[in-house]
Motif scaffolding. Structure first.
Motif, PDB file in Angstrom:
ATOM      1  N   ALA A   1       0.995   5.086  47.656  1.00 51.21           N
ATOM      2  CA  ALA A   1      -0.214   4.316  47.927  1.00 51.21           C
ATOM      3  C   ALA A   1      -0.015   2.851  47.568  1.00 51.21           C
ATOM      4  O   ALA A   1      -0.595   1.954  48.201  1.00 51.21           O
ATOM      5  N   GLU A   2       0.811   2.587  46.567  1.00 53.38           N
ATOM      6  CA  GLU A   2       1.097   1.204  46.172  1.00 53.38           C
ATOM      7  C   GLU A   2       1.808   0.462  47.309  1.00 53.38           C
ATOM      8  O   GLU A   2       1.565  -0.733  47.526  1.00 53.38           O
ATOM      9  N   GLU A   3       2.641   1.151  48.056  1.00 51.87           N
ATOM     10  CA  GLU A   3       3.315   0.532  49.203  1.00 51.87           C
ATOM     11  C   GLU A   3       2.295   0.153  50.280  1.00 51.87           C
ATOM     12  O   GLU A   3       2.400  -0.907  50.901  1.00 51.87           O
ATOM     13  N   ILE A   4       1.311   1.023  50.494  1.00 51.03           N
ATOM     14  CA  ILE A   4       0.246   0.711  51.447  1.00 51.03           C
ATOM     15  C   ILE A   4      -0.526  -0.520  50.976  1.00 51.03           C
ATOM     16  O   ILE A   4      -0.868  -1.404  51.766  1.00 51.03           O
ATOM     17  N   TRP A   5      -0.807  -0.587  49.674  1.00 48.50           N
ATOM     18  CA  TRP A   5      -1.501  -1.756  49.121  1.00 48.50           C
ATOM     19  C   TRP A   5      -0.709  -3.034  49.382  1.00 48.50           C
ATOM     20  O   TRP A   5      -1.266  -4.042  49.812  1.00 48.50           O
ATOM     21  N   ARG A   6       0.583  -3.002  49.135  1.00 52.03           N
ATOM     22  CA  ARG A   6       1.395  -4.198  49.354  1.00 52.03           C
ATOM     23  C   ARG A   6       1.361  -4.613  50.819  1.00 52.03           C
ATOM     24  O   ARG A   6       1.286  -5.807  51.140  1.00 52.03           O
ATOM     25  N   LEU A   7       1.421  -3.626  51.709  1.00 47.08           N
ATOM     26  CA  LEU A   7       1.396  -3.931  53.131  1.00 47.08           C
ATOM     27  C   LEU A   7       0.101  -4.644  53.514  1.00 47.08           C
ATOM     28  O   LEU A   7       0.122  -5.700  54.150  1.00 47.08           O
ATOM     29  N   PHE A   8      -1.035  -4.078  53.105  1.00 47.43           N
ATOM     30  CA  PHE A   8      -2.321  -4.643  53.506  1.00 47.43           C
ATOM     31  C   PHE A   8      -2.642  -5.936  52.756  1.00 47.43           C
ATOM     32  O   PHE A   8      -3.205  -6.871  53.341  1.00 47.43           O
TER      33      PHE A   8
ATOM     34  N   PRO B   1       0.261 -20.135  63.828  1.00 46.75           N
ATOM     35  CA  PRO B   1       1.353 -19.443  63.134  1.00 46.75           C
ATOM     36  C   PRO B   1       1.713 -18.100  63.774  1.00 46.75           C
ATOM     37  O   PRO B   1       2.885 -17.716  63.801  1.00 46.75           O
ATOM     38  N   MET B   2       0.713 -17.387  64.275  1.00 47.47           N
ATOM     39  CA  MET B   2       0.985 -16.142  64.993  1.00 47.47           C
ATOM     40  C   MET B   2       1.809 -16.430  66.247  1.00 47.47           C
ATOM     41  O   MET B   2       2.788 -15.735  66.551  1.00 47.47           O
ATOM     42  N   LEU B   3       1.403 -17.460  66.982  1.00 44.52           N
ATOM     43  CA  LEU B   3       2.096 -17.788  68.223  1.00 44.52           C
ATOM     44  C   LEU B   3       3.541 -18.201  67.968  1.00 44.52           C
ATOM     45  O   LEU B   3       4.436 -17.901  68.766  1.00 44.52           O
ATOM     46  N   ALA B   4       3.777 -18.907  66.855  1.00 44.69           N
ATOM     47  CA  ALA B   4       5.150 -19.295  66.504  1.00 44.69           C
ATOM     48  C   ALA B   4       6.014 -18.051  66.321  1.00 44.69           C
ATOM     49  O   ALA B   4       7.168 -17.999  66.789  1.00 44.69           O
ATOM     50  N   LYS B   5       5.463 -17.035  65.656  1.00 45.63           N
ATOM     51  CA  LYS B   5       6.201 -15.786  65.467  1.00 45.63           C
ATOM     52  C   LYS B   5       6.390 -15.054  66.796  1.00 45.63           C
ATOM     53  O   LYS B   5       7.433 -14.442  67.040  1.00 45.63           O
ATOM     54  N   ALA B   6       5.356 -15.122  67.660  1.00 44.31           N
ATOM     55  CA  ALA B   6       5.458 -14.482  68.974  1.00 44.31           C
ATOM     56  C   ALA B   6       6.550 -15.139  69.816  1.00 44.31           C
ATOM     57  O   ALA B   6       7.313 -14.453  70.511  1.00 44.31           O
TER      58      ALA B   6
ATOM     59  N   GLY C   1      -0.679 -14.601  55.839  1.00 43.36           N
ATOM     60  CA  GLY C   1       0.070 -13.370  55.615  1.00 43.36           C
ATOM     61  C   GLY C   1       1.223 -13.143  56.574  1.00 43.36           C
ATOM     62  O   GLY C   1       1.522 -13.947  57.447  1.00 43.36           O
ATOM     63  N   THR C   2       1.857 -12.009  56.382  1.00 49.64           N
ATOM     64  CA  THR C   2       3.023 -11.615  57.188  1.00 49.64           C
ATOM     65  C   THR C   2       2.594 -10.506  58.144  1.00 49.64           C
ATOM     66  O   THR C   2       2.999  -9.348  58.019  1.00 49.64           O
ATOM     67  N   TYR C   3       1.738 -10.866  59.119  1.00 49.84           N
ATOM     68  CA  TYR C   3       1.108  -9.881  59.997  1.00 49.84           C
ATOM     69  C   TYR C   3       2.133  -9.060  60.782  1.00 49.84           C
ATOM     70  O   TYR C   3       1.871  -7.904  61.140  1.00 49.84           O
ATOM     71  N   GLU C   4       3.316  -9.646  61.031  1.00 50.34           N
ATOM     72  CA  GLU C   4       4.314  -8.916  61.813  1.00 50.34           C
ATOM     73  C   GLU C   4       4.700  -7.588  61.163  1.00 50.34           C
ATOM     74  O   GLU C   4       5.058  -6.628  61.847  1.00 50.34           O
ATOM     75  N   ARG C   5       4.609  -7.498  59.829  1.00 51.82           N
ATOM     76  CA  ARG C   5       4.920  -6.236  59.145  1.00 51.82           C
ATOM     77  C   ARG C   5       3.894  -5.166  59.501  1.00 51.82           C
ATOM     78  O   ARG C   5       4.250  -3.997  59.698  1.00 51.82           O
ATOM     79  N   LEU C   6       2.629  -5.564  59.573  1.00 57.59           N
ATOM     80  CA  LEU C   6       1.581  -4.613  59.943  1.00 57.59           C
ATOM     81  C   LEU C   6       1.670  -4.283  61.432  1.00 57.59           C
ATOM     82  O   LEU C   6       1.534  -3.119  61.827  1.00 57.59           O
ATOM     83  N   ALA C   7       1.929  -5.299  62.253  1.00 54.80           N
ATOM     84  CA  ALA C   7       2.020  -5.078  63.699  1.00 54.80           C
ATOM     85  C   ALA C   7       3.118  -4.083  64.035  1.00 54.80           C
ATOM     86  O   ALA C   7       2.998  -3.311  64.996  1.00 54.80           O
ATOM     87  N   ALA C   8       4.193  -4.091  63.247  1.00 58.28           N
ATOM     88  CA  ALA C   8       5.290  -3.152  63.498  1.00 58.28           C
ATOM     89  C   ALA C   8       4.826  -1.709  63.368  1.00 58.28           C
ATOM     90  O   ALA C   8       5.371  -0.806  64.024  1.00 58.28           O
ATOM     91  N   ARG C   9       3.813  -1.460  62.518  1.00 61.48           N
ATOM     92  CA  ARG C   9       3.281  -0.103  62.350  1.00 61.48           C
ATOM     93  C   ARG C   9       2.516   0.368  63.593  1.00 61.48           C
ATOM     94  O   ARG C   9       2.258   1.557  63.748  1.00 61.48           O
ATOM     95  N   PHE C  10       2.127  -0.586  64.442  1.00 57.12           N
ATOM     96  CA  PHE C  10       1.337  -0.248  65.622  1.00 57.12           C
ATOM     97  C   PHE C  10       2.200   0.055  66.842  1.00 57.12           C
ATOM     98  O   PHE C  10       1.677   0.246  67.943  1.00 57.12           O
ATOM     99  N   ALA C  11       3.509   0.104  66.659  1.00 61.63           N
ATOM    100  CA  ALA C  11       4.424   0.264  67.794  1.00 61.63           C
ATOM    101  C   ALA C  11       4.072   1.448  68.706  1.00 61.63           C
ATOM    102  O   ALA C  11       4.100   1.304  69.941  1.00 61.63           O
ATOM    103  N   PRO C  12       3.728   2.628  68.174  1.00 61.73           N
ATOM    104  CA  PRO C  12       3.407   3.735  69.077  1.00 61.73           C
ATOM    105  C   PRO C  12       2.212   3.433  69.986  1.00 61.73           C
ATOM    106  O   PRO C  12       2.199   3.853  71.154  1.00 61.73           O
TER     107      PRO C  12
ATOM    108  N   GLU D   1      -0.657  -8.152  51.721  1.00 62.69           N
ATOM    109  CA  GLU D   1       0.233  -9.242  52.103  1.00 62.69           C
ATOM    110  C   GLU D   1       0.246  -9.511  53.604  1.00 62.69           C
ATOM    111  O   GLU D   1       0.665 -10.596  54.022  1.00 62.69           O
ATOM    112  N   SER D   2      -0.235  -8.534  54.414  1.00 66.74           N
ATOM    113  CA  SER D   2      -0.034  -8.646  55.861  1.00 66.74           C
ATOM    114  C   SER D   2      -1.286  -8.487  56.706  1.00 66.74           C
ATOM    115  O   SER D   2      -1.238  -8.798  57.903  1.00 66.74           O
ATOM    116  N   ALA D   3      -2.388  -7.995  56.151  1.00 64.11           N
ATOM    117  CA  ALA D   3      -3.611  -7.793  56.928  1.00 64.11           C
ATOM    118  C   ALA D   3      -4.558  -8.970  56.686  1.00 64.11           C
ATOM    119  O   ALA D   3      -5.162  -9.063  55.609  1.00 64.11           O
ATOM    120  N   PRO D   4      -4.714  -9.880  57.654  1.00 64.21           N
ATOM    121  CA  PRO D   4      -5.527 -11.080  57.419  1.00 64.21           C
ATOM    122  C   PRO D   4      -6.942 -10.824  56.896  1.00 64.21           C
ATOM    123  O   PRO D   4      -7.373 -11.517  55.975  1.00 64.21           O
TER     124      PRO D   4
END
Length: 255
Positions: A194-201, A68-73, A11-22, A203-206
């Motif tokens: 809610a459909e946007e939340i579905w797409r996020l999870f 793959p995570m480390l490559a993105k990091a 998946g594209t975990y970086e999209r989900l990680a961006a939500r954790f910024a705060p 595609e991006s939540a392992p």
């Protein structure tokens, strides 16, 4: 370790990680990371906490089970011009010497390792005397848990991962080595639908990706509908979605 590597490579975990910024900002600020601090970011993922620690002058090492995570990091660090060491490895068996870090941090990462006792022992081992510890852990989400149990008997986010969201469990695991403090927090998941939340999870939540992979086509459709229905219940007056996700923030100082 191979199973965990496969799950967290998807998946594209970086999209989900961006939500954790705060929460990432909160951790780094509360730990008071400053120039010269030797920092270890456990289960670094796409490196967001590691980058923030490096911005503050920390000498940062990040470790993760998935290459793959480390490559993105590494890409993320390069974008920031941050000098960070990223290692492939298991947080239950850290490849570092005793007492070699001033700060050990993990944002919704180390909690997914299955052997809690091993993780706790390693946190204590690599932290120097007086060293600071900070990590975040999800608290149980009964409605989400009920949804997942309709499609799998296994905990969706790892064996007993929510145990780290209980203060008594953290005390049992870490109280011998660390003076501990706790803060409750809420991360608000916001989207236009809610459909946007579905797409996020989806595609991006392992862990969610791993569950979808186990389902047949009919079950996947049912899971999709049930997921969207759940998040539709968090609809706001303006038509968007704002769903709470509660977490525990743990701070510690090595005895």
């Amino acid at each position: 370790m191979s199973e965990a590597r496969e799950v967290w490579s998807a998946g594209t975990y970086e999209r989900l990680a961006a939500r954790f910024a705060p929460v990432q900002e909160q951790l780094v600020n509360l730990l008071g990371i400053s120039r010269g601090d030797r920092v270890l970011d456990l289960a670094t993922g796409t490196g967001e906490v590691a980058v923030r620690a490096a911005r503050n002058g920390g000498l940062v090492t990040g470790i993760d089970v998935a290459e793959p995570m480390l490559a993105k990091a590494r890409e993320r660090a390069a974008e920031e011009g941050a000098e960070i060491t990223f290692d492939l490895g298991d947080v239950e068996y850290l490849p570092y010497e005793d007492g070699c870090f001033d700060v050990v941090v993990s944002n919704f990462g180390v909690i997914f390792a299955p052997d809690h006792a091993n993780v706790a022992a390693e946190l204590g081992r690599v932290s120097c005397t007086g060293g600071r510890l900070g990590f975040t852990a999800w608290k149980p989400n009964p409605r989400l848990g009920e949804l997942y149990r309709r499609f799998t008997e296994d905990p969706i986010e790892g064996r007993e991962v929510y145990e780290w969201g209980r203060e008594d469990h953290v005390e049992d695991m870490l109280g011998e080595d660390f003076e501990l403090e706790f803060e409750d927090g809420t991360l608000w998941l916001e989207a236009e639908s809610a459909e946007e939340i579905w797409r996020l999870f989806s595609e991006s939540a392992p862990p969610v990706l791993a569950l979808i992979k186990q389902l047949d086509e009919k079950q996947r459709e049912e899971f999709h509908r049930a997921f969207v229905q759940l998040y539709d219940s968090y609809r706001t007056k303006d038509g968007g979605v704002r769903a709470p996700r509660r977490y525990l923030l743990v701070l510690g100082r090595r005895k």
